[in-house]
Scaffold this motif. Structure first.
Motif, PDB file in Angstrom:
ATOM      1  N   GLN A   1     172.412  21.830  51.316  1.00  0.00           N
ATOM      2  CA  GLN A   1     171.613  23.011  50.988  1.00  0.00           C
ATOM      3  C   GLN A   1     171.710  24.129  52.005  1.00  0.00           C
ATOM      4  O   GLN A   1     171.363  25.262  51.676  1.00  0.00           O
ATOM      5  CB  GLN A   1     170.161  22.621  50.774  1.00  0.00           C
ATOM      6  CG  GLN A   1     169.519  22.054  52.016  1.00  0.00           C
ATOM      7  CD  GLN A   1     168.062  21.790  51.761  1.00  0.00           C
ATOM      8  OE1 GLN A   1     167.205  22.584  52.071  1.00  0.00           O
ATOM      9  NE2 GLN A   1     167.768  20.655  51.159  1.00  0.00           N
TER      10      GLN A   1
ATOM     11  N   PRO B   1     171.461  17.878  47.880  1.00  0.00           N
ATOM     12  CA  PRO B   1     170.402  18.335  48.793  1.00  0.00           C
ATOM     13  C   PRO B   1     170.868  18.478  50.244  1.00  0.00           C
ATOM     14  O   PRO B   1     170.457  19.400  50.931  1.00  0.00           O
ATOM     15  CB  PRO B   1     169.338  17.254  48.656  1.00  0.00           C
ATOM     16  CG  PRO B   1     169.511  16.751  47.277  1.00  0.00           C
ATOM     17  CD  PRO B   1     170.997  16.787  47.015  1.00  0.00           C
ATOM     18  N   ASN B   2     171.755  17.561  50.687  1.00  0.00           N
ATOM     19  CA  ASN B   2     172.162  17.683  52.090  1.00  0.00           C
ATOM     20  C   ASN B   2     173.236  18.750  52.312  1.00  0.00           C
ATOM     21  O   ASN B   2     173.702  18.940  53.425  1.00  0.00           O
ATOM     22  CB  ASN B   2     172.562  16.325  52.678  1.00  0.00           C
ATOM     23  CG  ASN B   2     173.741  15.727  51.972  1.00  0.00           C
ATOM     24  OD1 ASN B   2     174.344  16.372  51.119  1.00  0.00           O
ATOM     25  ND2 ASN B   2     174.085  14.503  52.315  1.00  0.00           N
TER      26      ASN B   2
ATOM     27  N   ILE C   1     163.503  30.165  51.940  1.00  0.00           N
ATOM     28  CA  ILE C   1     163.966  29.441  50.754  1.00  0.00           C
ATOM     29  C   ILE C   1     163.115  28.189  50.559  1.00  0.00           C
ATOM     30  O   ILE C   1     162.932  27.408  51.488  1.00  0.00           O
ATOM     31  CB  ILE C   1     165.456  29.063  50.874  1.00  0.00           C
ATOM     32  CG1 ILE C   1     166.301  30.336  51.059  1.00  0.00           C
ATOM     33  CG2 ILE C   1     165.925  28.279  49.650  1.00  0.00           C
ATOM     34  CD1 ILE C   1     167.792  30.085  51.194  1.00  0.00           C
ATOM     35  N   GLU C   2     162.611  28.031  49.351  1.00  0.00           N
ATOM     36  CA  GLU C   2     161.819  26.848  49.022  1.00  0.00           C
ATOM     37  C   GLU C   2     162.478  26.136  47.836  1.00  0.00           C
ATOM     38  O   GLU C   2     162.609  26.715  46.756  1.00  0.00           O
ATOM     39  CB  GLU C   2     160.385  27.244  48.694  1.00  0.00           C
ATOM     40  CG  GLU C   2     159.684  27.817  49.916  1.00  0.00           C
ATOM     41  CD  GLU C   2     158.260  28.256  49.642  1.00  0.00           C
ATOM     42  OE1 GLU C   2     157.344  27.541  50.081  1.00  0.00           O
ATOM     43  OE2 GLU C   2     158.070  29.299  49.003  1.00  0.00           O
ATOM     44  N   ASN C   3     162.893  24.918  48.079  1.00  0.00           N
ATOM     45  CA  ASN C   3     163.600  24.144  47.056  1.00  0.00           C
ATOM     46  C   ASN C   3     162.697  23.100  46.447  1.00  0.00           C
ATOM     47  O   ASN C   3     161.791  22.591  47.098  1.00  0.00           O
ATOM     48  CB  ASN C   3     164.784  23.412  47.685  1.00  0.00           C
ATOM     49  CG  ASN C   3     165.760  24.363  48.330  1.00  0.00           C
ATOM     50  OD1 ASN C   3     166.075  25.405  47.777  1.00  0.00           O
ATOM     51  ND2 ASN C   3     166.239  24.000  49.510  1.00  0.00           N
ATOM     52  N   THR C   4     162.989  22.751  45.214  1.00  0.00           N
ATOM     53  CA  THR C   4     162.364  21.587  44.603  1.00  0.00           C
ATOM     54  C   THR C   4     163.464  20.581  44.323  1.00  0.00           C
ATOM     55  O   THR C   4     164.472  20.903  43.696  1.00  0.00           O
ATOM     56  CB  THR C   4     161.650  21.964  43.297  1.00  0.00           C
ATOM     57  OG1 THR C   4     160.704  22.997  43.591  1.00  0.00           O
ATOM     58  CG2 THR C   4     160.919  20.775  42.714  1.00  0.00           C
ATOM     59  N   LEU C   5     163.273  19.366  44.830  1.00  0.00           N
ATOM     60  CA  LEU C   5     164.271  18.317  44.673  1.00  0.00           C
ATOM     61  C   LEU C   5     163.628  17.117  44.018  1.00  0.00           C
ATOM     62  O   LEU C   5     162.473  16.799  44.285  1.00  0.00           O
ATOM     63  CB  LEU C   5     164.794  17.868  46.042  1.00  0.00           C
ATOM     64  CG  LEU C   5     165.302  18.935  46.999  1.00  0.00           C
ATOM     65  CD1 LEU C   5     165.678  18.286  48.326  1.00  0.00           C
ATOM     66  CD2 LEU C   5     166.514  19.641  46.424  1.00  0.00           C
ATOM     67  N   ARG C   6     164.398  16.479  43.157  1.00  0.00           N
ATOM     68  CA  ARG C   6     163.931  15.201  42.616  1.00  0.00           C
ATOM     69  C   ARG C   6     164.947  14.153  43.008  1.00  0.00           C
ATOM     70  O   ARG C   6     166.099  14.236  42.584  1.00  0.00           O
ATOM     71  CB  ARG C   6     163.755  15.266  41.114  1.00  0.00           C
ATOM     72  CG  ARG C   6     163.107  13.991  40.562  1.00  0.00           C
ATOM     73  CD  ARG C   6     162.677  14.159  39.132  1.00  0.00           C
ATOM     74  NE  ARG C   6     161.821  15.337  38.967  1.00  0.00           N
ATOM     75  CZ  ARG C   6     161.443  15.794  37.773  1.00  0.00           C
ATOM     76  NH1 ARG C   6     161.819  15.178  36.670  1.00  0.00           N
ATOM     77  NH2 ARG C   6     160.684  16.864  37.701  1.00  0.00           N
ATOM     78  N   GLY C   7     164.500  13.203  43.805  1.00  0.00           N
ATOM     79  CA  GLY C   7     165.441  12.222  44.320  1.00  0.00           C
ATOM     80  C   GLY C   7     166.559  12.938  45.033  1.00  0.00           C
ATOM     81  O   GLY C   7     166.317  13.726  45.940  1.00  0.00           O
ATOM     82  N   SER C   8     167.790  12.730  44.592  1.00  0.00           N
ATOM     83  CA  SER C   8     168.897  13.376  45.271  1.00  0.00           C
ATOM     84  C   SER C   8     169.463  14.526  44.448  1.00  0.00           C
ATOM     85  O   SER C   8     170.631  14.865  44.568  1.00  0.00           O
ATOM     86  CB  SER C   8     169.980  12.347  45.573  1.00  0.00           C
ATOM     87  OG  SER C   8     170.328  11.701  44.371  1.00  0.00           O
TER      88      SER C   8
ATOM     89  N   ASN D   1     154.979  29.407  40.499  1.00  0.00           N
ATOM     90  CA  ASN D   1     154.073  29.250  39.360  1.00  0.00           C
ATOM     91  C   ASN D   1     154.767  29.500  38.032  1.00  0.00           C
ATOM     92  O   ASN D   1     154.328  29.001  36.997  1.00  0.00           O
ATOM     93  CB  ASN D   1     152.884  30.206  39.487  1.00  0.00           C
ATOM     94  CG  ASN D   1     151.957  29.816  40.615  1.00  0.00           C
ATOM     95  OD1 ASN D   1     152.001  28.681  41.099  1.00  0.00           O
ATOM     96  ND2 ASN D   1     151.138  30.748  41.054  1.00  0.00           N
ATOM     97  N   LEU D   2     155.826  30.302  38.061  1.00  0.00           N
ATOM     98  CA  LEU D   2     156.555  30.602  36.821  1.00  0.00           C
ATOM     99  C   LEU D   2     157.466  29.447  36.402  1.00  0.00           C
ATOM    100  O   LEU D   2     157.854  29.349  35.246  1.00  0.00           O
ATOM    101  CB  LEU D   2     157.436  31.834  37.025  1.00  0.00           C
ATOM    102  CG  LEU D   2     156.772  33.203  37.008  1.00  0.00           C
ATOM    103  CD1 LEU D   2     157.756  34.259  37.487  1.00  0.00           C
ATOM    104  CD2 LEU D   2     156.320  33.534  35.590  1.00  0.00           C
TER     105      LEU D   2
END
Lengths: 171, 252
Positions: free
Chosen positions: B82, B79-80, B125-132, B30-31
């Motif tokens: 990670q 991302p791959n 671990i929670e990631n946010t990815l946009r495309g690659s 949320n931050l």
């Protein structure tokens, strides 16, 4: 020792304090404490009143948040991502692909709704799915805006690197 | 009260302390829109709905353990790649614990930390990815510190049970962040292979014959490490299987 070596001054700006208050207001939290070397800040919510208690020495009074005076550099807009020109599928549709191997999930958990369904509009930065790999959970955001034409993978099934997940009509 | 005194290589050492919250990962998420910086820590004394793997809740008595999330921005990773994040954080926790419990700490693939045959810490671990591209990683960590009673079924253990001593939570948090930051910095180095080897040699069951279950069969196998995606390399007879975590269970 630690104090002497850590020269970086971290001064909380009024804007940051305002952001923090906004953040607290947007959640169900009643109390938040922040502590760094220069300041100690406690924010308590008492029904509709938000109270800021300033206990450190480094913070300016925050009663009247003014626009941040520092010469802030213009927000560096990320280089426009542009429309992907590579490997577009037939009829001008764009694929959203999996950036890794893992398991594809259409919702955050089994009880919640799918992030997107066929016919939904998506915008850049909108979460479209989760791909979980070796217990790392990845929220995948769309790089394009448009309309979801097809969901190409079943929920909770394995996906390969670069496997198309959604077809999007960007027009 | 928590305070980061250690000199960490992050642009901020800001700590958001919540007496209680649902999940520090959720608060950290949320931050993110407010533009918090790498190094931000969200910590609580009482996590009411902490996320564990596969829907399990993290059982933690209020004020006795470390439950926090660290915000990282590993934009230099693809991302791959990670799984390297899991490697860095796991080794960071292990290194910190090794200082007080030498030779007794192992990593249960992929992301649990064990003291002997019991779980002492977990990572989500929670990631946010946009495309690659990587946008941000929220690293949730739970470390059992001063709690001395756990439901038996959990097979959990705390630092206090392992050492016989009560620990200062803030001091432990600082030590932990120092070791995590050190391992995280190595992600940027070229010599990742040696470092992956260190993860492999820290794996619970590495190189030992153990019982596994995969594809509906039970068999004896030997863990040989992980591949570049973090899949388990499991030797079974003459073949080496590459398995994701849901495809395999170590039985003992």
């Amino acid at each position: 020792m630690e104090n002497a070596s850590n020269k970086k001054k971290i001064v909380m700006k009024t804007k940051e304090i305002r952001d923090l208050i906004d953040f607290i207001a947007g959640t169900g939290l009643n109390e938040v404490h922040i502590e760094t070397e220069e300041l100690k800040l406690s924010v308590k919510r008492d029904r509709k009143i938000t109270q800021v208690i300033e206990a450190g020495a480094a913070v300016a009074p925050v009663a009247a948040p003014a626009p941040q005076p520092a010469a802030a550099p213009a927000p560096a807009a990320p280089a426009a991502t542009g429309k992907p020109a590579d490997s577009e599928p037939a009829s001008g549709l764009v694929e959203i692909k999996s950036p890794m191997i893992g398991t594809f999930y259409r919702s955050a958990n089994p009880e919640s709704d799918a992030f997107v369904n066929v016919g939904d509009s998506v915008s850049v930065g909108q979460t479209v799915c989760i791909v979980e790999a070796m217990k790392l959970f990845n929220e995948i955001e769309s790089e394009v805006s448009g309309k979801i034409v097809k969901v190409l993978v079943e929920n909770a099934t394995p996906v390969e690197y670069d496997q198309p997940l959604f077809l999007v009509d960007p027009s | 009260m928590y305070k980061i005194l250690a000199n960490l290589p992050f642009p901020t050492n800001q700590v958001y302390y919540l007496p209680s919250c649902h999940s520090t990962n959720e608060i950290a998420q949320n931050l993110l829109p407010a533009g918090v910086k790498e190094g931000t820590v969200v910590i609580t004394d009482a996590q009411t709905a902490g996320k564990g793997q596969a829907g399990n809740q993290w059982h933690s008595a209020p004020g006795q353990n470390l439950t926090f999330s660290l915000i990282l921005q590993p934009t230099f990773l693809k991302p791959n790649e990670q799984f390297l994040l899991t490697v860095a954080v796991s080794l960071g926790i292990k290194d910190m614990l090794e200082d007080i419990l030498p030779g007794e700490v192992k990593i249960k693939w992929p992301n649990d930390i064990y003291f002997r045959d019991r779980k002492i810490a977990g990572i989500l671990i929670e990631n946010t990815l946009r495309g690659s591209s990587f946008v941000v990683a929220v690293v949730g960590i739970g470390l059992n510190v001063n709690q001395v009673e756990f439901p038996a079924a959990l097979k959990a253990v705390s630092v206090k049970q392992a050492t016989g001593r009560h620990s200062d939570l803030n001091k432990l948090l600082n030590n932990l962040l120092v070791h995590i930051a050190h391992n995280y910095a190595m992600l940027k180095e070229r010599n990742r292979e040696n470092w992956r080897q260190r993860y492999h040699q820290s794996m619970l069951g590495f190189g030992e014959e153990r019982q596994f279950r995969a594809a509906g069969e039970e068999f004896t196998g030997v863990i040989r490490g992980t591949d570049e995606f973090g899949r388990l390399l499991l030797e079974r007879g003459k073949q080496t299987l590459r398995l994701q975590h849901k495809e395999v269970a170590m039985l003992g």
